[in-house]
Design a protein around this motif. Structure first.
Motif, PDB file in Angstrom:
ATOM      1  N   VAL A 110       0.775  -1.260  -0.162  1.00  0.00           N
ATOM      2  CA  VAL A 110      -0.004   0.135   0.156  1.00  0.00           C
ATOM      3  C   VAL A 110       0.782   1.226  -0.225  1.00  0.00           C
ATOM      4  CG1 VAL A 110      -1.913  -1.169   1.129  1.00  0.00           C
ATOM      5  CG2 VAL A 110      -0.304   0.021   2.562  1.00  0.00           C
ATOM      6  N   GLU A 111       2.130   1.017   0.538  1.00  0.00           N
ATOM      7  CA  GLU A 111       2.859   2.448   0.619  1.00  0.00           C
ATOM      8  C   GLU A 111       3.745   2.533  -0.624  1.00  0.00           C
ATOM      9  OE1 GLU A 111       3.434   5.009   2.978  1.00  0.00           O
ATOM     10  OE2 GLU A 111       1.878   4.260   4.039  1.00  0.00           O
ATOM     11  N   GLU A 112       4.381   1.589  -1.364  1.00  0.00           N
ATOM     12  CA  GLU A 112       5.131   1.524  -2.377  1.00  0.00           C
ATOM     13  C   GLU A 112       4.720   1.402  -3.786  1.00  0.00           C
ATOM     14  OE1 GLU A 112       8.054   2.758  -1.596  1.00  0.00           O
ATOM     15  OE2 GLU A 112       7.692   2.559   0.390  1.00  0.00           O
ATOM     16  N   PHE A 113       3.624   0.418  -4.027  1.00  0.00           N
ATOM     17  CA  PHE A 113       3.291  -0.022  -5.244  1.00  0.00           C
ATOM     18  C   PHE A 113       2.835   1.375  -6.180  1.00  0.00           C
ATOM     19  CE2 PHE A 113       2.424  -4.722  -5.423  1.00  0.00           C
ATOM     20  CZ  PHE A 113       3.710  -5.250  -4.895  1.00  0.00           C
ATOM     21  N   HIS A 114       2.016   2.020  -5.588  1.00  0.00           N
ATOM     22  CA  HIS A 114       1.588   3.416  -6.347  1.00  0.00           C
ATOM     23  C   HIS A 114       2.857   4.031  -6.970  1.00  0.00           C
ATOM     24  CE1 HIS A 114       2.531   6.656  -3.599  1.00  0.00           C
ATOM     25  NE2 HIS A 114       2.250   5.778  -2.596  1.00  0.00           N
ATOM     26  N   LYS A 115       3.723   3.994  -6.544  1.00  0.00           N
ATOM     27  CA  LYS A 115       5.071   4.969  -7.021  1.00  0.00           C
ATOM     28  C   LYS A 115       5.765   4.028  -8.310  1.00  0.00           C
ATOM     29  CE  LYS A 115       6.495   5.938  -2.231  1.00  0.00           C
ATOM     30  NZ  LYS A 115       7.689   5.662  -1.169  1.00  0.00           N
ATOM     31  N   PHE A 116       5.349   2.810  -8.471  1.00  0.00           N
ATOM     32  CA  PHE A 116       5.811   2.080  -9.306  1.00  0.00           C
ATOM     33  C   PHE A 116       4.474   2.135 -10.687  1.00  0.00           C
ATOM     34  CE2 PHE A 116       8.530   0.809  -6.112  1.00  0.00           C
ATOM     35  CZ  PHE A 116       9.657   0.957  -6.739  1.00  0.00           C
ATOM     36  N   GLY A 117       3.339   2.371 -10.387  1.00  0.00           N
ATOM     37  CA  GLY A 117       2.152   2.401 -11.170  1.00  0.00           C
ATOM     38  C   GLY A 117       1.554   1.032 -11.036  1.00  0.00           C
ATOM     39  N   ILE A 118       1.971   0.145 -10.165  1.00  0.00           N
ATOM     40  CA  ILE A 118       1.568  -1.128  -9.860  1.00  0.00           C
ATOM     41  C   ILE A 118       0.113  -1.278  -9.151  1.00  0.00           C
ATOM     42  CG2 ILE A 118       1.890  -3.535  -8.876  1.00  0.00           C
ATOM     43  CD1 ILE A 118       4.824  -2.651  -9.313  1.00  0.00           C
ATOM     44  N   GLU A 119      -1.033  -1.784  -9.507  1.00  0.00           N
ATOM     45  CA  GLU A 119      -1.998  -1.951  -9.040  1.00  0.00           C
ATOM     46  C   GLU A 119      -2.328  -3.090  -8.212  1.00  0.00           C
ATOM     47  OE1 GLU A 119      -5.225  -1.664 -12.040  1.00  0.00           O
ATOM     48  OE2 GLU A 119      -4.101   0.173 -13.036  1.00  0.00           O
ATOM     49  N   TYR A 120      -3.167  -3.117  -7.075  1.00  0.00           N
ATOM     50  CA  TYR A 120      -3.413  -4.502  -6.522  1.00  0.00           C
ATOM     51  C   TYR A 120      -4.910  -4.321  -5.823  1.00  0.00           C
ATOM     52  CZ  TYR A 120      -2.976  -0.764  -2.777  1.00  0.00           C
ATOM     53  OH  TYR A 120      -2.746   0.353  -1.728  1.00  0.00           O
ATOM     54  N   SER A 121      -5.291  -5.577  -5.614  1.00  0.00           N
ATOM     55  CA  SER A 121      -6.695  -5.725  -4.844  1.00  0.00           C
ATOM     56  C   SER A 121      -6.512  -6.823  -3.940  1.00  0.00           C
ATOM     57  CB  SER A 121      -7.720  -6.274  -6.024  1.00  0.00           C
ATOM     58  OG  SER A 121      -7.928  -5.461  -7.102  1.00  0.00           O
ATOM     59  N   PHE A 122      -7.084  -6.713  -2.685  1.00  0.00           N
ATOM     60  CA  PHE A 122      -7.109  -7.621  -1.654  1.00  0.00           C
ATOM     61  C   PHE A 122      -8.620  -8.879  -1.626  1.00  0.00           C
ATOM     62  CE2 PHE A 122      -4.432  -4.351   0.184  1.00  0.00           C
ATOM     63  CZ  PHE A 122      -3.339  -4.918   0.414  1.00  0.00           C
ATOM     64  N   ALA A 123      -8.325  -9.810  -1.709  1.00  0.00           N
ATOM     65  CA  ALA A 123      -9.353 -10.913  -1.592  1.00  0.00           C
ATOM     66  C   ALA A 123      -9.860 -11.025  -0.463  1.00  0.00           C
ATOM     67  CB  ALA A 123      -8.875 -12.180  -2.152  1.00  0.00           C
ATOM     68  N   GLU A 124     -11.303 -10.645  -0.230  1.00  0.00           N
ATOM     69  CA  GLU A 124     -11.828 -10.522   1.149  1.00  0.00           C
ATOM     70  C   GLU A 124     -12.056 -11.899   2.078  1.00  0.00           C
ATOM     71  OE1 GLU A 124     -15.347  -8.132   0.678  1.00  0.00           O
ATOM     72  OE2 GLU A 124     -14.355  -6.424  -0.012  1.00  0.00           O
ATOM     73  N   GLY A 125     -11.915 -12.968   1.300  1.00  0.00           N
ATOM     74  CA  GLY A 125     -11.945 -14.366   1.783  1.00  0.00           C
ATOM     75  C   GLY A 125     -10.980 -15.386   1.324  1.00  0.00           C
ATOM     76  N   PHE A 126     -11.318 -16.477   1.354  1.00  0.00           N
ATOM     77  CA  PHE A 126     -10.290 -17.429   1.015  1.00  0.00           C
ATOM     78  C   PHE A 126     -10.810 -18.519  -0.019  1.00  0.00           C
ATOM     79  CE2 PHE A 126      -9.005 -15.883   5.169  1.00  0.00           C
ATOM     80  CZ  PHE A 126      -7.873 -15.436   5.000  1.00  0.00           C
ATOM     81  N   SER A 127     -11.799 -18.475  -0.605  1.00  0.00           N
ATOM     82  CA  SER A 127     -12.482 -19.261  -1.362  1.00  0.00           C
ATOM     83  C   SER A 127     -11.939 -18.795  -2.841  1.00  0.00           C
ATOM     84  CB  SER A 127     -13.748 -19.082  -1.245  1.00  0.00           C
ATOM     85  OG  SER A 127     -14.383 -18.060  -2.125  1.00  0.00           O
ATOM     86  N   GLU A 128     -11.945 -19.787  -3.817  1.00  0.00           N
ATOM     87  CA  GLU A 128     -11.754 -19.704  -5.183  1.00  0.00           C
ATOM     88  C   GLU A 128     -12.544 -18.252  -5.766  1.00  0.00           C
ATOM     89  OE1 GLU A 128     -11.380 -22.152  -9.398  1.00  0.00           O
ATOM     90  OE2 GLU A 128     -11.886 -22.969  -7.609  1.00  0.00           O
TER      91      GLU A 128
END
Length: 387
Positions: A110-128
């Motif tokens: 959350v602190e560094e990826f935006h500096k590199f233009g990298i996007e991310y998402s967090f899965a809210e559970g553990f299922s497929e």
């Protein structure tokens, strides 16, 4: 010996040794040089290139334990995590991760990826479905951590590997809590295994290191960035780590056994609201853990009723050390809200179900009755404090 058929204890003890050709010593000699010849040599060695004799030898041990083609050793677990992710992700790429994630990794994302233009998402559970719904057209990597830190959630590795392959993605796992003694993700199709080698690989609370194991192709990609970032480990620390890993299988199995007994005991304790341990049948992913793990790890977490003095409990411990790290031969304990996840905002800690009453216990190799006795006298101490 046929290296393909070696047992875990034999791999830990013998694979990745540097042969002492001069004096025929029983252990690996230590090569401390930071400067090697470049003329008339097969390998131009330089510590920052991860190719000194001790570095290369230890990588063979880690690669064999993780059933991978090659490995790299880093100066810390986060150096391994950050270098690996940045080597595989570029501007415009996207990565899917679990919501319950080690605080250092979460903060890095959350602190560094935006500096590199990298996007991310967090899965809210553990299922497929939880992971699949976060995959985008620009997703390149799925990163998981199982068991997770500190709530010991389990992710189905076979499912993650299948999902990644179906979408042409690279799968990565932080395998620190399990270790290759308890779990080999490559068996289930995971591409890259990452460790904080500070923990169970080192096992004596005196080494800071990281490791990555993967195919030759992935290791080459990671190495191309690693040599520029300079996160290599000193040869003395490499030598100490190789020595420590000789007993890893024995230590981890002893810690597994103790942790399961402590978890069962805590589950019945009146002052404990909840115990998080994948070896308990009450754990939500017990069936998955049983399928993919040979042992359930020496780590567990538990919640003390917050009406009691949690800090008083920590101060009352006599043998178990309130300490920042984990996985040493000695039992240690910490408050995730104040340490491993202290960089997270209170709101983010709530999202991860990390309460102020949550304590993470790294169970050591002490006699089990002594571990339980120390916990019990600390429980009694906070009962008196409440009165």
């Amino acid at each position: 010996m046929n290296s393909k058929n070696l047992g875990l204890n034999t791999i830990c003890t013998h694979v990745g040794e540097v042969e002492d050709k001069q004096f025929k010593g029983a252990i690996s000699p230590l090569y401390m040089s930071s400067s090697y010849a470049f003329e008339d040599v097969e390998v131009k060695r330089y510590p920052r290139y991860f190719n000194t004799p001790n570095q290369q030898a230890l990588c063979k041990k880690i690669a064999m334990l993780e059933k991978s083609e090659n490995a790299l050793i880093f100066g810390s677990g986060m150096a391994a995590v950050s270098t690996t992710m940045l080597a595989l992700l570029h501007k415009g790429d996207h990565v899917v991760l679990p919501q319950t994630l080690y605080g250092g990794t979460y903060n890095f994302v959350v602190e560094e990826f935006h500096k590199f233009g990298i996007e991310y998402s967090f899965a809210e559970g553990f299922s497929e479905a939880d992971f699949a719904e976060k995959i985008q057209s620009n997703t390149k990597v799925i990163f998981v951590e199982t068991p997770s830190n500190p709530l010991m959630r389990i992710t189905d590795l076979e499912m993650i590997a299948r999902l990644a392959k179906n979408h042409g993605l690279v799968s990565m796992i932080d395998n620190t809590f399990a270790t290759p003694i308890n779990q080999t993700p490559a068996d289930y199709g995971i591409d890259i295994m990452i460790h904080s080698a500070t923990k169970y690989m080192g096992g004596h609370s005196d080494i800071c290191a990281g490791a990555v194991a993967a195919s030759e192709e992935h290791i080459k990609t990671i190495w191309n960035l690693a040599k520029n970032l300079g996160g290599s480990l000193s040869d003395y620390a490499v030598w100490l780590l190789e020595r420590s890993m000789k007993t890893m299988a024995i230590r981890v199995k002893a810690q597994n056994k103790n942790a399961k007994k402590v978890a069962k005991w805590l589950e019945k304790h009146a002052l404990v609201n909840k115990v998080y341990y994948p070896g308990l049948k009450t754990h939500p992913e017990y069936a998955i853990a049983k399928k993919q793990m040979r042992g359930y790890t020496g780590m567990l977490s538990f919640e003390i009723n917050e009406s009691y003095d949690v800090q008083g409990f920590l101060r009352s411990l006599q043998m178990i050390k309130p300490s920042m790290s984990l996985a040493g031969v000695e039992s240690t304990i910490l408050s995730p809200a104040k340490t491993s996840h202290g960089l997270l905002s209170p709101e983010d800690r709530i999202k991860q179900n990390i309460s102020d009453g949550l304590l993470r216990l790294s169970v050591g190799i002490e006699d089990i009755e002594d571990i339980k006795a120390d916990l019990e006298q600390a429980f009694k101490a906070i009962l008196k404090l409440k009165k």
